[in-house]
Scaffold this motif. Structure first.
Motif, PDB file in Angstrom:
ATOM      1  N   ARG A   1       0.824  -1.197   0.000  1.00 34.75           N
ATOM      2  CA  ARG A   1       0.000   0.000   0.000  1.00 34.75           C
ATOM      3  C   ARG A   1       0.864   1.255   0.000  1.00 34.75           C
ATOM      4  O   ARG A   1       2.026   1.236   0.407  1.00 34.75           O
ATOM      5  N   ASP A   2       0.280   2.339  -0.422  1.00 32.80           N
ATOM      6  CA  ASP A   2       0.952   3.630  -0.387  1.00 32.80           C
ATOM      7  C   ASP A   2       1.155   4.075   1.053  1.00 32.80           C
ATOM      8  O   ASP A   2       0.425   3.653   1.956  1.00 32.80           O
ATOM      9  N   VAL A   3       2.102   4.959   1.245  1.00 36.99           N
ATOM     10  CA  VAL A   3       2.397   5.502   2.567  1.00 36.99           C
ATOM     11  C   VAL A   3       1.310   6.503   2.934  1.00 36.99           C
ATOM     12  O   VAL A   3       1.115   7.499   2.246  1.00 36.99           O
ATOM     13  N   GLY A   4       0.594   6.209   4.023  1.00 39.84           N
ATOM     14  CA  GLY A   4      -0.435   7.112   4.518  1.00 39.84           C
ATOM     15  C   GLY A   4       0.149   8.137   5.463  1.00 39.84           C
ATOM     16  O   GLY A   4       1.347   8.111   5.788  1.00 39.84           O
ATOM     17  N   ALA A   5      -0.678   9.018   5.972  1.00 36.59           N
ATOM     18  CA  ALA A   5      -0.227  10.128   6.816  1.00 36.59           C
ATOM     19  C   ALA A   5       0.514   9.667   8.067  1.00 36.59           C
ATOM     20  O   ALA A   5       1.445  10.336   8.521  1.00 36.59           O
ATOM     21  N   LYS A   6       0.144   8.513   8.639  1.00 37.30           N
ATOM     22  CA  LYS A   6       0.767   8.037   9.881  1.00 37.30           C
ATOM     23  C   LYS A   6       1.688   6.835   9.654  1.00 37.30           C
ATOM     24  O   LYS A   6       2.051   6.142  10.600  1.00 37.30           O
ATOM     25  N   ASP A   7       2.068   6.601   8.414  1.00 38.75           N
ATOM     26  CA  ASP A   7       2.837   5.411   8.060  1.00 38.75           C
ATOM     27  C   ASP A   7       4.330   5.657   7.939  1.00 38.75           C
ATOM     28  O   ASP A   7       4.780   6.773   7.667  1.00 38.75           O
TER      29      ASP A   7
ATOM     30  N   LEU B   1      12.587   4.516   4.690  1.00 33.59           N
ATOM     31  CA  LEU B   1      12.689   5.099   3.353  1.00 33.59           C
ATOM     32  C   LEU B   1      11.930   6.416   3.272  1.00 33.59           C
ATOM     33  O   LEU B   1      12.406   7.392   2.694  1.00 33.59           O
ATOM     34  N   SER B   2      10.715   6.405   3.828  1.00 31.64           N
ATOM     35  CA  SER B   2       9.896   7.614   3.811  1.00 31.64           C
ATOM     36  C   SER B   2       8.883   7.538   4.945  1.00 31.64           C
ATOM     37  O   SER B   2       8.633   6.469   5.497  1.00 31.64           O
ATOM     38  N   VAL B   3       8.314   8.690   5.276  1.00 36.35           N
ATOM     39  CA  VAL B   3       7.299   8.760   6.326  1.00 36.35           C
ATOM     40  C   VAL B   3       6.129   9.606   5.854  1.00 36.35           C
ATOM     41  O   VAL B   3       6.274  10.469   4.988  1.00 36.35           O
ATOM     42  N   GLY B   4       4.972   9.348   6.451  1.00 37.52           N
ATOM     43  CA  GLY B   4       3.781  10.124   6.151  1.00 37.52           C
ATOM     44  C   GLY B   4       3.840  11.505   6.776  1.00 37.52           C
ATOM     45  O   GLY B   4       4.684  11.798   7.641  1.00 37.52           O
ATOM     46  N   THR B   5       2.940  12.353   6.361  1.00 38.49           N
ATOM     47  CA  THR B   5       2.940  13.759   6.775  1.00 38.49           C
ATOM     48  C   THR B   5       2.725  13.964   8.269  1.00 38.49           C
ATOM     49  O   THR B   5       3.156  14.985   8.813  1.00 38.49           O
ATOM     50  N   ASP B   6       2.076  13.009   8.954  1.00 36.21           N
ATOM     51  CA  ASP B   6       1.821  13.153  10.386  1.00 36.21           C
ATOM     52  C   ASP B   6       2.844  12.434  11.272  1.00 36.21           C
ATOM     53  O   ASP B   6       2.692  12.397  12.492  1.00 36.21           O
ATOM     54  N   VAL B   7       3.884  11.870  10.685  1.00 39.97           N
ATOM     55  CA  VAL B   7       4.895  11.137  11.444  1.00 39.97           C
ATOM     56  C   VAL B   7       5.953  12.109  11.948  1.00 39.97           C
ATOM     57  O   VAL B   7       6.549  12.848  11.165  1.00 39.97           O
ATOM     58  N   THR B   8       6.175  12.111  13.263  1.00 45.09           N
ATOM     59  CA  THR B   8       7.165  13.016  13.846  1.00 45.09           C
ATOM     60  C   THR B   8       8.297  12.276  14.554  1.00 45.09           C
ATOM     61  O   THR B   8       9.336  12.866  14.831  1.00 45.09           O
ATOM     62  N   GLN B   9       8.121  10.991  14.846  1.00 43.84           N
ATOM     63  CA  GLN B   9       9.108  10.232  15.620  1.00 43.84           C
ATOM     64  C   GLN B   9      10.197   9.598  14.752  1.00 43.84           C
ATOM     65  O   GLN B   9      11.218   9.176  15.275  1.00 43.84           O
TER      66      GLN B   9
ATOM     67  N   VAL C   1       4.152   0.417   7.493  1.00 40.21           N
ATOM     68  CA  VAL C   1       3.566   0.121   8.806  1.00 40.21           C
ATOM     69  C   VAL C   1       3.163   1.425   9.485  1.00 40.21           C
ATOM     70  O   VAL C   1       3.888   2.425   9.396  1.00 40.21           O
ATOM     71  N   ASP C   2       2.055   1.403  10.207  1.00 43.44           N
ATOM     72  CA  ASP C   2       1.667   2.543  11.023  1.00 43.44           C
ATOM     73  C   ASP C   2       2.769   2.819  12.040  1.00 43.44           C
ATOM     74  O   ASP C   2       3.319   1.898  12.652  1.00 43.44           O
ATOM     75  N   GLN C   3       3.096   4.086  12.243  1.00 43.09           N
ATOM     76  CA  GLN C   3       4.186   4.490  13.141  1.00 43.09           C
ATOM     77  C   GLN C   3       4.057   3.917  14.553  1.00 43.09           C
ATOM     78  O   GLN C   3       5.049   3.695  15.237  1.00 43.09           O
ATOM     79  N   HIS C   4       2.846   3.661  14.999  1.00 39.59           N
ATOM     80  CA  HIS C   4       2.604   3.139  16.345  1.00 39.59           C
ATOM     81  C   HIS C   4       3.249   1.767  16.559  1.00 39.59           C
ATOM     82  O   HIS C   4       3.514   1.370  17.681  1.00 39.59           O
ATOM     83  N   PHE C   5       3.495   1.038  15.470  1.00 42.69           N
ATOM     84  CA  PHE C   5       4.026  -0.315  15.552  1.00 42.69           C
ATOM     85  C   PHE C   5       5.463  -0.416  15.036  1.00 42.69           C
ATOM     86  O   PHE C   5       5.939  -1.507  14.712  1.00 42.69           O
ATOM     87  N   VAL C   6       6.149   0.721  14.981  1.00 37.89           N
ATOM     88  CA  VAL C   6       7.550   0.773  14.563  1.00 37.89           C
ATOM     89  C   VAL C   6       8.392   1.116  15.785  1.00 37.89           C
ATOM     90  O   VAL C   6       8.030   1.979  16.582  1.00 37.89           O
ATOM     91  N   LEU C   7       9.522   0.430  15.935  1.00 40.63           N
ATOM     92  CA  LEU C   7      10.417   0.642  17.071  1.00 40.63           C
ATOM     93  C   LEU C   7      11.762   1.170  16.591  1.00 40.63           C
ATOM     94  O   LEU C   7      12.296   0.691  15.594  1.00 40.63           O
ATOM     95  N   ARG C   8      12.319   2.120  17.318  1.00 37.87           N
ATOM     96  CA  ARG C   8      13.662   2.613  17.017  1.00 37.87           C
ATOM     97  C   ARG C   8      14.679   1.566  17.466  1.00 37.87           C
ATOM     98  O   ARG C   8      14.536   0.948  18.513  1.00 37.87           O
ATOM     99  N   VAL C   9      15.721   1.357  16.668  1.00 39.62           N
ATOM    100  CA  VAL C   9      16.786   0.405  16.978  1.00 39.62           C
ATOM    101  C   VAL C   9      18.091   1.181  17.070  1.00 39.62           C
ATOM    102  O   VAL C   9      18.402   2.006  16.213  1.00 39.62           O
ATOM    103  N   SER C  10      18.862   0.884  18.096  1.00 44.60           N
ATOM    104  CA  SER C  10      20.135   1.572  18.314  1.00 44.60           C
ATOM    105  C   SER C  10      21.138   1.217  17.223  1.00 44.60           C
ATOM    106  O   SER C  10      21.311   0.042  16.876  1.00 44.60           O
TER     107      SER C  10
END
Length: 192
Positions: free
Chosen positions: A24-30, A70-78, A138-147
Protein backbone atom coordinates in the motif's frame (compact mmCIF):
# COMPACT_ATOMS: atom_id res chain seq x y z
CA UNK A 1 1.12 1.13 -4.56
CA UNK A 2 4.70 -0.10 -4.39
CA UNK A 3 5.70 -3.28 -6.23
CA UNK A 4 7.52 -5.40 -3.66
CA UNK A 5 9.70 -8.43 -4.25
CA UNK A 6 9.48 -11.23 -1.71
CA UNK A 7 9.54 -14.95 -1.03
CA UNK A 8 6.14 -16.52 -0.44
CA UNK A 9 4.55 -19.86 0.30
CA UNK A 10 2.00 -20.76 -2.37
CA UNK A 11 0.78 -23.92 -0.65
CA UNK A 12 1.48 -25.95 2.47
CA UNK A 13 4.16 -28.21 1.04
CA UNK A 14 6.36 -26.42 -1.51
CA UNK A 15 9.43 -24.32 -0.74
CA UNK A 16 9.09 -20.53 -0.68
CA UNK A 17 9.26 -19.02 -4.15
CA UNK A 18 9.85 -15.50 -5.51
CA UNK A 19 6.68 -13.42 -5.49
CA UNK A 20 5.85 -9.81 -6.34
CA UNK A 21 2.91 -7.96 -4.85
CA UNK A 22 1.73 -4.40 -4.29
CA UNK A 23 2.40 -2.76 -0.93
CA UNK A 24 0.00 0.00 0.00
CA UNK A 25 0.95 3.63 -0.39
CA UNK A 26 2.40 5.50 2.57
CA UNK A 27 -0.44 7.11 4.52
CA UNK A 28 -0.23 10.13 6.82
CA UNK A 29 0.77 8.04 9.88
CA UNK A 30 2.84 5.41 8.06
CA UNK A 31 6.51 4.54 7.90
CA UNK A 32 7.94 2.88 4.77
CA UNK A 33 10.88 0.62 5.63
CA UNK A 34 13.61 -0.88 3.47
CA UNK A 35 14.03 -4.33 5.02
CA UNK A 36 17.66 -5.24 5.76
CA UNK A 37 17.15 -8.36 7.90
CA UNK A 38 14.25 -10.56 8.92
CA UNK A 39 14.53 -13.36 11.45
CA UNK A 40 13.03 -16.79 10.90
CA UNK A 41 10.53 -17.71 13.62
CA UNK A 42 8.96 -21.14 13.89
CA UNK A 43 5.59 -19.36 13.60
CA UNK A 44 6.63 -18.45 10.05
CA UNK A 45 7.04 -22.15 9.29
CA UNK A 46 3.69 -22.98 10.92
CA UNK A 47 1.94 -20.35 8.77
CA UNK A 48 3.69 -21.43 5.57
CA UNK A 49 2.67 -25.06 6.24
CA UNK A 50 -0.87 -24.06 7.31
CA UNK A 51 -0.38 -25.94 10.59
CA UNK A 52 -3.00 -23.77 12.30
CA UNK A 53 -5.54 -24.09 9.47
CA UNK A 54 -6.08 -20.43 8.58
CA UNK A 55 -3.32 -19.57 6.10
CA UNK A 56 -4.39 -17.75 2.94
CA UNK A 57 -1.98 -18.28 0.05
CA UNK A 58 0.21 -16.81 -1.21
CA UNK A 59 1.65 -15.79 2.16
CA UNK A 60 4.86 -13.85 2.75
CA UNK A 61 6.05 -14.77 6.28
CA UNK A 62 8.42 -12.80 8.50
CA UNK A 63 7.73 -10.74 11.63
CA UNK A 64 11.21 -10.06 13.02
CA UNK A 65 12.03 -7.11 10.77
CA UNK A 66 14.99 -4.71 10.90
CA UNK A 67 15.39 -2.00 8.30
CA UNK A 68 15.93 1.65 7.43
CA UNK A 69 13.16 4.18 7.01
CA UNK A 70 12.69 5.10 3.35
CA UNK A 71 9.90 7.61 3.81
CA UNK A 72 7.30 8.76 6.33
CA UNK A 73 3.78 10.12 6.15
CA UNK A 74 2.94 13.76 6.77
CA UNK A 75 1.82 13.15 10.39
CA UNK A 76 4.89 11.14 11.44
CA UNK A 77 7.16 13.02 13.85
CA UNK A 78 9.11 10.23 15.62
CA UNK A 79 10.91 8.83 12.56
CA UNK A 80 12.70 10.16 9.50
CA UNK A 81 14.35 8.71 6.40
CA UNK A 82 17.50 6.81 7.28
CA UNK A 83 16.49 5.83 10.83
CA UNK A 84 17.19 2.23 11.87
CA UNK A 85 13.92 0.62 12.98
CA UNK A 86 12.22 -2.68 13.73
CA UNK A 87 8.77 -4.21 13.33
CA UNK A 88 7.49 -7.21 15.28
CA UNK A 89 4.45 -9.45 14.94
CA UNK A 90 1.80 -6.69 14.90
CA UNK A 91 1.20 -3.84 12.45
CA UNK A 92 -2.16 -2.44 13.55
CA UNK A 93 -5.06 -2.54 16.02
CA UNK A 94 -8.13 -0.41 16.65
CA UNK A 95 -6.29 1.64 19.32
CA UNK A 96 -9.62 2.71 20.81
CA UNK A 97 -10.76 -0.29 22.89
CA UNK A 98 -9.75 -0.71 26.53
CA UNK A 99 -6.86 -3.14 25.89
CA UNK A 100 -5.42 -0.90 23.15
CA UNK A 101 -5.73 2.16 25.40
CA UNK A 102 -3.74 0.26 28.05
CA UNK A 103 -0.85 -0.75 25.74
CA UNK A 104 -2.23 -4.28 25.32
CA UNK A 105 -2.85 -4.13 21.57
CA UNK A 106 -2.31 -7.89 21.34
CA UNK A 107 -5.68 -8.18 23.13
CA UNK A 108 -7.48 -5.72 20.83
CA UNK A 109 -11.21 -6.36 21.08
CA UNK A 110 -11.59 -5.88 17.32
CA UNK A 111 -8.60 -8.12 16.60
CA UNK A 112 -4.98 -7.14 16.24
CA UNK A 113 -3.54 -7.02 12.74
CA UNK A 114 -0.59 -9.38 12.42
CA UNK A 115 2.41 -8.53 10.26
CA UNK A 116 1.29 -11.22 7.85
CA UNK A 117 -1.81 -13.28 7.32
CA UNK A 118 -4.38 -10.82 8.70
CA UNK A 119 -7.05 -8.99 6.75
CA UNK A 120 -5.37 -5.72 5.76
CA UNK A 121 -7.48 -2.78 6.97
CA UNK A 122 -5.76 -0.60 4.37
CA UNK A 123 -6.33 -2.80 1.33
CA UNK A 124 -9.56 -4.16 -0.10
CA UNK A 125 -9.69 -7.97 -0.12
CA UNK A 126 -6.01 -8.17 0.83
CA UNK A 127 -4.05 -9.82 3.59
CA UNK A 128 -0.98 -8.41 5.25
CA UNK A 129 2.34 -9.70 3.93
CA UNK A 130 5.47 -9.99 6.04
CA UNK A 131 9.17 -9.34 6.15
CA UNK A 132 10.57 -11.89 3.72
CA UNK A 133 10.34 -9.00 1.32
CA UNK A 134 12.24 -5.90 0.25
CA UNK A 135 10.10 -3.31 2.03
CA UNK A 136 7.06 -2.81 4.25
CA UNK A 137 4.66 0.02 5.14
CA UNK A 138 3.57 0.12 8.81
CA UNK A 139 1.67 2.54 11.02
CA UNK A 140 4.19 4.49 13.14
CA UNK A 141 2.60 3.14 16.35
CA UNK A 142 4.03 -0.32 15.55
CA UNK A 143 7.55 0.77 14.56
CA UNK A 144 10.42 0.64 17.07
CA UNK A 145 13.66 2.61 17.02
CA UNK A 146 16.79 0.40 16.98
CA UNK A 147 20.13 1.57 18.31
CA UNK A 148 22.86 2.03 15.71
CA UNK A 149 25.34 0.54 18.20
CA UNK A 150 23.82 -2.95 17.92
CA UNK A 151 24.70 -5.75 15.50
CA UNK A 152 21.55 -5.33 13.43
CA UNK A 153 21.51 -8.83 11.98
CA UNK A 154 21.39 -10.16 15.55
CA UNK A 155 18.63 -7.75 16.63
CA UNK A 156 15.83 -9.15 14.45
CA UNK A 157 15.09 -12.19 16.68
CA UNK A 158 14.65 -9.86 19.66
CA UNK A 159 11.38 -8.72 18.07
CA UNK A 160 9.75 -12.09 18.74
CA UNK A 161 11.84 -14.62 20.66
CA UNK A 162 13.49 -11.88 22.70
CA UNK A 163 10.32 -10.12 23.78
CA UNK A 164 8.56 -13.45 24.38
CA UNK A 165 11.21 -14.29 27.00
CA UNK A 166 11.66 -10.76 28.35
CA UNK A 167 7.97 -9.94 28.86
CA UNK A 168 7.20 -12.57 31.54
CA UNK A 169 10.51 -11.87 33.30
CA UNK A 170 9.46 -8.24 33.59
CA UNK A 171 5.82 -9.09 34.34
CA UNK A 172 6.82 -11.24 37.32
CA UNK A 173 9.59 -8.95 38.59
CA UNK A 174 12.46 -11.39 38.06
CA UNK A 175 15.73 -9.94 39.33
CA UNK A 176 19.40 -11.00 39.39
CA UNK A 177 19.82 -14.14 41.47
CA UNK A 178 16.27 -15.42 40.91
CA UNK A 179 15.88 -18.88 39.38
CA UNK A 180 13.68 -19.27 36.32
CA UNK A 181 12.96 -22.00 33.80
CA UNK A 182 12.73 -21.38 30.06
CA UNK A 183 11.06 -24.16 28.10
CA UNK A 184 12.57 -24.70 24.67
CA UNK A 185 15.98 -24.95 23.11
CA UNK A 186 15.24 -22.88 20.03
CA UNK A 187 15.01 -19.10 19.80
CA UNK A 188 13.32 -18.68 23.20
CA UNK A 189 15.76 -20.93 24.99
CA UNK A 190 18.75 -19.17 23.49
CA UNK A 191 17.34 -15.74 24.28
CA UNK A 192 16.60 -16.82 27.86
Amino acid sequence: MHVTSSFAAFNSSDELKPYQFDRRDVGAKDVQIDILYCGVCHSDIHMAHNDWGFTHYPIVPGHEIIGRVLSVGTDVTQFKAGDLVGVGCMVDSCRTCSPCQNHLEQHCEQGMVMTYGSPDPHGADAITQGGYSTQIVVDQHFVLRVSESLDIKAVAPLLCAGITVYSPLRQWGVKPGDKVGVIGLGGLGHMG
